[in-house]
Scaffold this active site. Structure first.
Site, PDB file in Angstrom:
ATOM      1  N   ASP A 140       0.838  -1.202   0.000  1.00 37.12           N
ATOM      2  CA  ASP A 140       0.000   0.000   0.000  1.00 37.12           C
ATOM      3  C   ASP A 140       0.878   1.260   0.000  1.00 37.12           C
ATOM      4  O   ASP A 140       1.860   1.334   0.747  1.00 37.12           O
ATOM      5  CB  ASP A 140      -0.851  -0.022   1.282  1.00 37.12           C
ATOM      6  CG  ASP A 140      -1.935   1.001   1.304  1.00 37.12           C
ATOM      7  OD1 ASP A 140      -2.777   0.979   0.381  1.00 37.12           O
ATOM      8  OD2 ASP A 140      -1.956   1.834   2.220  1.00 37.12           O
TER       9      ASP A 140
ATOM     10  N   GLU B 122      14.250 -15.817   0.500  1.00 36.13           N
ATOM     11  CA  GLU B 122      14.517 -16.940   1.418  1.00 36.13           C
ATOM     12  C   GLU B 122      13.438 -18.017   1.305  1.00 36.13           C
ATOM     13  O   GLU B 122      13.630 -19.165   1.669  1.00 36.13           O
ATOM     14  CB  GLU B 122      14.546 -16.433   2.876  1.00 36.13           C
ATOM     15  CG  GLU B 122      15.695 -15.520   3.222  1.00 36.13           C
ATOM     16  CD  GLU B 122      15.483 -14.882   4.610  1.00 36.13           C
ATOM     17  OE1 GLU B 122      16.080 -13.820   4.872  1.00 36.13           O
ATOM     18  OE2 GLU B 122      14.694 -15.459   5.410  1.00 36.13           O
TER      19      GLU B 122
HETATM   20  O1  TEU Z   1      -4.546   4.147  -1.580  1.00 32.31           O
HETATM   21  C1  TEU Z   1      -3.444   5.018  -1.821  1.00 32.31           C
HETATM   22  C2  TEU Z   1      -3.974   6.289  -2.422  1.00 32.31           C
HETATM   23  O2  TEU Z   1      -4.955   6.782  -2.028  1.00 32.31           O
HETATM   24  C3  TEU Z   1      -3.361   6.829  -3.647  1.00 32.31           C
HETATM   25  O3  TEU Z   1      -2.033   6.422  -3.811  1.00 32.31           O
HETATM   26  C4  TEU Z   1      -4.263   6.358  -4.772  1.00 32.31           C
HETATM   27  O4  TEU Z   1      -3.660   5.297  -5.420  1.00 32.31           O
HETATM   28  C5  TEU Z   1      -4.498   7.562  -5.663  1.00 32.31           C
HETATM   29  O5  TEU Z   1      -5.180   8.492  -4.895  1.00 32.31           O
HETATM   30  C6  TEU Z   1      -5.280   7.150  -6.911  1.00 32.31           C
HETATM   31  O6  TEU Z   1      -6.498   6.553  -6.550  1.00 32.31           O
HETATM   32  C7  TEU Z   1      -4.249   3.151  -0.619  1.00 32.31           C
HETATM   33  C8  TEU Z   1      -5.447   2.237  -0.487  1.00 32.31           C
HETATM   34  O7  TEU Z   1      -5.703   1.619  -1.748  1.00 32.31           O
HETATM   35  C9  TEU Z   1      -6.622   3.061  -0.017  1.00 32.31           C
HETATM   36  O8  TEU Z   1      -7.819   2.273   0.046  1.00 32.31           O
HETATM   37  C10 TEU Z   1      -6.310   3.609   1.360  1.00 32.31           C
HETATM   38  O9  TEU Z   1      -7.368   4.456   1.786  1.00 32.31           O
HETATM   39  C11 TEU Z   1      -4.999   4.401   1.346  1.00 32.31           C
HETATM   40  O10 TEU Z   1      -3.937   3.745   0.635  1.00 32.31           O
HETATM   41  C12 TEU Z   1      -4.495   4.579   2.768  1.00 32.31           C
HETATM   42  O11 TEU Z   1      -4.062   3.335   3.252  1.00 32.31           O
END
Ligand code: TEU
Ligand code: CA
Length: 592
Positions: free
Chosen positions: A235, A287
């Protein structure tokens, strides 16, 4: 007439393809299951509710895995199911090595793993290393510890600016709206330091300059690798490390480029030290053998920067958001596909393709508009211009058939195989995306793409769960789009997905090559050759003439309304507006 019997019929081999080809990508012979894999995203909250509390659970996933196996996918990616207060649907983790009782137990996870393995599917889990929940014991300890303590050093605490520290330490903004800083009250009751959260205030950012943070995540990686997972979707993989001194940033909160603020300069994203972390994680995965993977959710631009995350000694794959955002704009699609393949081939990494996930309006709804969806995709309300659902579903089928013809890996988001639309009529009281609350409703957020799935039309809640109502209301259309209804029809969206995924694997398109077929690359059409399969999309308002004498493999239109596998496409046969076909092409042996 089976596809096989026609696939190499004399007629199909009778007339070689003519017209200029622009080669972009050679066939991929590098070992690695992930390089051509189709990975299906399961969003546990909304997949299947077996214990009747209105929220999806691990036992529900286990129960329905056989239905996913019918799609012939290589792996499932599970969004978070860890202990969490659920302030950001589980992306606010309070224990990285335990299952939240909402979803079940570690035993339920192990049972799900066993069933997936029995069915020949791998499991990828979500890893959320940029931040945790404010209820995580480590953050709770930081709140009670003094400024400058090791406990505080695991997070990004700073004194405020202003005479009394009453101003945030800098101007950074949260992805979800508002400041990226929240001030605490010190244990003695005095106004205290501020802590950084690039997302919600319930999601404090870790300090990746702290050795303790590195050690914690190496422990977490091993915990899930020991339980048999085939890897991790990481993430916000472009965040974690922040520029020294936390300099001011007037650009976008998500680090995408804007006027005067190129994403490359964002001080909270893409920092060089990130890659040392991923090189260390790659060593840990190695690993466990050669087939555990890391997939970067790295929302960076320009696109070639994505190659910084995927190397033989770093991550294996990266999400391709530029492809998702290219929509059905054939010029943008061609540019993104060419740039993705070229940039990633240069570092021997596979490209991936994606059209939907749990963060964006579903493509069956996005494509129900002739221009951009309202609010630039940040949720759609009943008072916004409404999408044409049938048009959206038909164009989504064309977009998915085009995408699955591309070489590389592909990600599917749960429910796209059913052509599900976004939920639009959601009462404010049921919206759970923190974006909605933090912006006072100005941004609706992402609940619309997270509506619980319909499994069986005749059952309560379309088969999602037999107890309490689902945590978000299902639109009327979900009953007729339910999986059992579509499985019974050869012309359903689901049947198209099954056909195209089966043939994609049979033709090994994921390992294939790509050359643009220039005669059919116009302002309203896009065509490429992958091996001997011509993939052609028509986004024009008029029908497009198909090349003569080709055996048609797959069409995005239902058989009774268009073509079916095995049809011979005659000279000038029409390809309708918003349709895609795969055609088997005989290529003269130019090598002689
Ligand atoms: O999303 C990350 C995020 O919000 C941005 O990098 C996103 O890819 C961009 O705005 C385009 O949509 C992740 C998770 O997928 C999201 O559900 C979470 O809310 C967020 O991180 C925080 O963990
Ligand atoms: Ca449940």
């Amino acid at each position: 007439m089976s596809v096989d019997s026609v696939l190499f019929s004399p007629a199909a081999l009778a007339s070689p393809l003519t017209g200029p080809l622009t080669p972009v990508h050679p066939a991929d012979h590098i070992p690695g299951w992930w390089r051509s894999a189709v990975i299906y995203q399961v969003y546990p909250r909304s997949f299947r509710d077996l214990n009747g509390d209105g929220i999806g659970d691990l036992a529900g996933i286990t129960a329905e895995l056989p239905r996913l196996a019918e799609l012939d996918i290589d792996a499932v990616w599970l969004s978070p199911f860890y202990r969490s207060p659920q302030r950001d649907a589980g992306y606010d983790v309070s224990d990285y090595c335990d299952v939240d009782p909402l979803f079940g137990s570690l035993g339920d996870f192990d049972a799900m793993m066993a069933e997936a393995t029995r069915l020949g599917m791998r499991v990828i889990v979500d890893l959320v290393p940029n931040h945790c929940s404010d209820q995580h014991p480590a953050f709770q300890a930081a709140l009670t510890a003094p400024a400058g303590s090791p406990e505080r050093d695991m997070f990004i605490f700073r004194d405020g600016r202003g005479a009394f520290g009453e101003e945030p330490p800098n101007n950074w903004q949260s992805h979800f709206g508002g400041s990226a800083w929240t001030r605490i009250t010190e244990p003695d009751g005095a106004p205290g330091q501020w802590y950084l959260h690039l997302f919600d205030s319930s999601q404090p950012d870790f300090n990746w300059d702290s050795r303790a943070v590195h050690d914690e995540f190496e422990r977490v990686l091993r915990f899930w690798l020991d339980r048999g997972v085939s890897g991790f979707r990481v993430d916000v993989a472009h965040a974690l490390v922040k520029a020294p001194g936390l300099p001011e940033w007037g650009g976008r909160a998500d680090g995408s480029s804007s006027d005067g603020f190129p994403g490359r300069d964002a001080p909270m994203f893409g920092q060089p030290a990130l890659h040392d972390i991923y090189r260390q994680w790659r060593r840990i995965l190695a690993e466990y053998g050669p087939d555990r993977i890391l997939c970067a959710e790295a929302n960076v631009d320009p696109l070639p920067r994505l190659a910084d995350w995927v190397r033989p000694d770093e991550m294996h794959q990266a999400f391709n958001f530029p492809y998702l955002h290219a929509g059905l704009d054939v010029h943008r699609m061609r540019h993104v596909i060419t740039e993705s393949l070229t940039s990633l081939d240069a570092v021997a990494a596979p490209s991936t393709w994606v059209l939907s996930n749990h963060d964006v309006v579903r493509h069956a709804t996005r494509f129900g508009y002739h221009g951009h969806a309202p609010r630039d995709g940040d949720g759609i309300g009943t008072w916004d211009p409404q999408p044409d659902e049938d048009l959206g579903r038909s164009r989504a089928a064309a977009a998915s058939l085009f995408m699955l013809g591309l070489p590389g890996g592909a990600y599917l988001y749960q429910g796209e195989e059913l052509g599900l639309p976004d939920g639009i009529d959601i009462p404010d009281t049921q919206r759970q995306d923190p974006t909605f609350a933090r912006t006072g409703g100005a941004r609706l957020g992402r609940d619309g793409c997270r509506i619980p799935l319909p499994w069986r039309a005749g059952e309560p809640n379309a088969g999602f769960g037999h107890g309490q109502d689902p945590w978000l209301p299902q639109p009327e259309s979900f009953a007729r789009l339910a999986r059992d209804v579509q499985a019974a029809s050869s012309s359903s969206h689901l049947s198209l997905y099954k056909r195209m995924l089966e043939l994609r694997r049979r033709l090994d398109l994921g390992r294939g090559s790509l050359s643009w077929y220039e005669d059919l690359c116009t302002d309203t059409s896009l065509a490429f050759l992958n091996g001997s399969t011509l993939v052609l999309l028509n986004v024009g308002s008029e029908p497009l003439e198909l090349p003569a004498g080709r055996m048609l493999l797959r069409s995005s239109t239902p058989p009774e309304a268009g073509y079916d596998a095995g049809d011979m496409a005659g000279a000038g046969d029409p390809l309708g507006s918003g349709e895609t076909v795969w055609l088997e092409i005989y290529i003269e042996d130019t090598e002689g």
